[in-house]
Design an enzyme around this catalytic site. Sequence first.
Site, short mmCIF file in Angstrom:
data_model
loop_
_atom_site.label_atom_id
_atom_site.label_comp_id
_atom_site.label_asym_id
_atom_site.label_seq_id
_atom_site.Cartn_x
_atom_site.Cartn_y
_atom_site.Cartn_z
N ASP A 1 0.85 -1.18 0.00
CA ASP A 1 0.00 0.00 0.00
C ASP A 1 0.90 1.25 0.00
OD1 ASP A 1 -2.41 1.44 0.25
OD2 ASP A 1 -2.35 1.39 2.44
N HIS A 2 0.61 2.22 -0.85
CA HIS A 2 1.39 3.46 -0.93
C HIS A 2 2.89 3.23 -1.12
CE1 HIS A 2 -1.98 6.10 -0.17
NE2 HIS A 2 -2.37 5.29 0.79
N GLY B 1 -6.66 9.18 7.83
CA GLY B 1 -6.63 9.55 9.24
C GLY B 1 -7.99 9.70 9.88
N HIS C 1 -9.39 5.28 -1.14
CA HIS C 1 -8.52 5.37 0.05
C HIS C 1 -9.21 6.28 1.07
CE1 HIS C 1 -4.47 3.74 -1.22
NE2 HIS C 1 -5.17 3.63 -2.34
N GLY C 2 -8.65 6.27 2.28
CA GLY C 2 -9.15 7.19 3.31
C GLY C 2 -10.63 7.01 3.59
N ALA C 3 -11.05 5.73 3.65
CA ALA C 3 -12.49 5.44 3.68
C ALA C 3 -13.02 5.04 5.05
CB ALA C 3 -12.79 4.35 2.66
N ASN D 1 -9.95 0.97 1.16
CA ASN D 1 -8.85 0.85 2.10
C ASN D 1 -9.24 1.32 3.50
OD1 ASN D 1 -7.53 0.37 -0.31
ND2 ASN D 1 -5.73 1.56 0.24
N THR E 1 -7.50 3.40 9.71
CA THR E 1 -7.77 4.16 10.94
C THR E 1 -8.83 3.51 11.83
OG1 THR E 1 -7.14 6.18 9.79
CG2 THR E 1 -8.40 6.44 11.81
C1 PGH Z 1 -5.95 4.06 3.58
C2 PGH Z 1 -6.67 4.03 4.91
N1 PGH Z 1 -4.87 3.26 3.46
O1 PGH Z 1 -4.16 3.23 2.32
O2 PGH Z 1 -6.30 4.74 2.63
O3 PGH Z 1 -7.51 5.17 5.10
O4 PGH Z 1 -7.13 6.39 7.24
O5 PGH Z 1 -9.40 6.24 6.27
O6 PGH Z 1 -8.37 4.23 7.25
P1 PGH Z 1 -8.13 5.52 6.54
ZN ZN Z 2 -4.36 5.16 1.44
CA CA Z 3 -0.92 9.64 -2.44
#
Ligand code: PGH
Ligand code: ZN
Ligand code: CA
Length: 305
Positions: free
Chosen positions: A81-82, A179, A208-210, A251, A254
Site C-alpha cells: 500500500d502506498h 486519518g 482510500h481514506g475510507a 482501504n 484508521t
Molecule cells: C488508507 C486508509 N490506506 O491506504 O487509505 O484510510 O485512514 O481512512 O483508514 P483511513
Molecule cells: Zn491510502
Molecule cells: Ca498519495
Amino acid sequence: MLVTNKELLKRAQKEAYAVGAFNIQNLESLLAVVEAADEEKSPVIVAVTPSAIKYGGLSYLAKLIQTAAEATPVPMSLHLDHGEDVETVKKCLEAGFTSVMIDGSHLPFDENIALTKRVVDIAHQKGVSVEGELGRLTGVEEKTVEEREAVLTDPEEAEEFVKLTGVDALAVSIGTSHGAYKFKGEPQLDFERLKQIRERVEAPLVLHGASSIPQWIIEKATKYGAELSGARGIPEEHIRKAISLGITKINIDTDLRLAFTAAVREVLANSPKEFDPRKILGPAKEAMKEVIKAKMRLFGSSGKA
Ligand code: PGH
Ligand code: ZN
Ligand code: CA
C-alpha cells in the site's frame, strides 16, 4: 489461497461489490483480518505500507501473510500500500507480494505516468497487479501530514493515465482523506466526479481514506482516557453509494487503529493487575475483527469467497 488483486477485483467489479484492503502491522492485526475473512467467507486484501515494513520487517510480514493465505480457503492478496519508489516495489516482488501500489500522486502528471509505467512493466513480468493513484488526498499519509489542498481526480486525466500506464486499478480522490479527522463540517464526497471517472475508466476504482470513524469507538476510547475530539469519517451510506457508482476496493486503516486503542485502554483501565500481553492484545484483536467483519458486510464481499 494467495491471489492477485486483479483477480479479486475483476469478480467484485462484475458482481458490484467491493473488496476491503485492511492495513496490518503485526500478528494481532493480521489474525484479525484472516479470522474475519474466514468467518465471513469473504475475499480480502492484506495491505502493508512502507512504514509497516519498517516496523515489522518485510520478510517477517510477508511470511506471516503467506502462511495465513496457505491456511485459508478464502482468496487473499498480499498488497503493498502506498509504495513510494521502484526499489521498494522490487523488494516486495522478491518477497512474494501479489499486488503493489505505486503512489506517484504527489508528482506532476507526466512524472506520475512515467514512474507508474515503470512499475507496471516490472510487476507485470511477474504476474503481479499494480494500483496507481491520481489526485491527492489530504490527511496523514505515511510519514507526512498532507496539509496542501486536496486535488480531486480529473476524469479526463484519469482516462489518459490508465491508458498510458496500463495499471490494473486506479485510486481516485473524490473528497476522502487519510486519518481520523476527515471533515470539519458535513461529510461531502464528489459523487458526480466519481460517475464521470467511471464512464471513462474501465479499470477497478479504489477508495482510500475510507474509514467511518464510528462514534461508539470514539466514545469508548474517550471514556478510558483517549483525546480524539473532532474525529469524523465517511458515513456508511456514502460508502454504499460509492460502491454503487463503481468503487471496487476500499482501504481501511484508521478504524482498526481506533478499535485496537479503545480495547487496550478498556482492558488496562478495568484490569489494573493484568500484565499478560495476550490478555491485553487478545481483546484488541477481537475488536479489530468485529470492525472488519462489519466492513465486509457493508462492502458486500461477505459470502463471496
Ligand atoms: C488508507 C486508509 N490506506 O491506504 O487509505 O484510510 O485512514 O481512512 O483508514 P483511513
Ligand atoms: Zn491510502
Ligand atoms: Ca498519495
